[in-house]
Design an enzyme around this catalytic site. Structure first.
Site, mmCIF file in Angstrom:
data_model
loop_
_atom_site.group_PDB
_atom_site.id
_atom_site.type_symbol
_atom_site.label_atom_id
_atom_site.label_comp_id
_atom_site.label_asym_id
_atom_site.label_seq_id
_atom_site.Cartn_x
_atom_site.Cartn_y
_atom_site.Cartn_z
ATOM 1 N N CYS A 1 0.813 -1.225 0.000
ATOM 2 C CA CYS A 1 0.000 0.000 0.000
ATOM 3 C C CYS A 1 0.850 1.281 0.000
ATOM 4 C CB CYS A 1 -0.927 0.003 1.213
ATOM 5 S SG CYS A 1 -1.924 1.507 1.316
ATOM 6 N N LYS B 1 -10.404 -9.155 4.545
ATOM 7 C CA LYS B 1 -10.195 -8.252 5.684
ATOM 8 C C LYS B 1 -10.661 -8.887 6.989
ATOM 9 C CE LYS B 1 -10.923 -4.393 2.571
ATOM 10 N NZ LYS B 1 -11.819 -3.359 2.074
ATOM 11 N N SER C 1 -4.472 8.358 5.510
ATOM 12 C CA SER C 1 -3.022 8.595 5.609
ATOM 13 C C SER C 1 -2.677 10.056 5.892
ATOM 14 C CB SER C 1 -2.317 8.126 4.327
ATOM 15 O OG SER C 1 -2.781 8.849 3.211
#
Ligand SMILES: N[C@@H](CCC(=O)N[C@@H](CS)C(=O)NCC(=O)O)C(=O)O
Length: 231
Positions: free
Chosen positions: A23, A50, A76
């Site tokens: 990622c 997940k 983020s």
């Protein structure tokens, strides 16, 4: 001397970055931690499956999530801001206008990442070319607006660098594709890319197997790009 309560809380709480091994948004946070010389625990999860504990922490079901003690921070850019607020060695400029400008560029890096995801998911040549064209235009804009070297703001490494380093990392694999010339003839961008690739915080943000892992990930997409990778 009285300690500010935030300082006490911050230094006592464990920092866990819930991650995915490829990622690019996770890499931003890992780069910031390394630049700030701050240890953290990294927990990689499988985004194709997940875990329930992850979905309970992350309403968007996306990495990265930063767990600070019992609190989960997602997105983020928010994680980066939290690290700026709580750790030393600032990576944002102190001037508010410059800082806002840097935040804008971080958003632009996110838009580029979104086009990259569209590029590797495109299932035919036409869609692939549309995304390639969109990316070319965005990188042309970057090229004309780069005014410093070796990093975005000069000799000081900033969060804009942390946001663009994972963008450029994709191109180490993309550049092996036939006729893939998005970054060629963009000399300022190429030298920025090279400087970022040499930065220790950037190098350690992914495992040594990153390129092979990315090729495997892209190859499994059943997209136009994956068909080109296999040939
Ligand atoms: N805007 C988010 C984007 C994060 C993101 O897209 N993460 C991807 C992996 S790189 C993800 O978790 N995707 C899983 C999904 O969308 O189901 C951020 O900046 O943190």
């Amino acid at each position: 001397m009285q300690l500010h309560s935030n300082e006490v809380t911050m230094t006592q709480q464990a920092l866990t970055l819930i991650s995915h091994h490829l990622c690019p948004y996770v890499q931003r946070a890992a780069i910031s931690f390394a630049e700030k010389n701050t240890p953290f625990e990294r927990v990689d999860i499988n985004l194709a499956k997940k875990p329930d504990w992850f979905l309970a922490l992350s309403p968007l079901g996306k990495t990265p999530v930063l767990q600070v003690g019992r609190t989960a921070i997602f997105e983020s850019s928010v994680i980066l801001e939290y690290l700026e607020d709580t750790l030393s060695a600032p990576l944002h400029p102190s001037d508010p206008l410059k800082r806002a400008e840097h935040r804008s560029w971080i958003e632009f890096a996110s838009a580029i990442l979104s086009d990259i995801a569209g590029l590797y998911a495109a299932d035919d040549f036409t869609k692939f070319e549309i995304k390639k064209d969109a990316l070319s235009k965005k990188f042309a804009y970057v090229e004309t607006h780069l005014t410093h070297a070796p990093y975005f703001a000069g000799t000081k490494f900033t969060l804009v660098d942390a946001a663009f380093a994972p963008v450029f990392r994709y191109f180490d694999v993309f550049d092996t594709l036939p006729d893939f010339d998005i970054l060629t003839a963009k000399p300022k961008l190429q030298s920025w890319r090279a400087a970022l690739a040499e930065r220790p915080s950037v190098k350690t943000a992914v495992a040594d197997t990153y390129n092979d892992d990315l090729i495997k990930f892209l190859g499994a997409k059943n997209s136009y790009l994956s068909s080109k990778l296999k040939t």
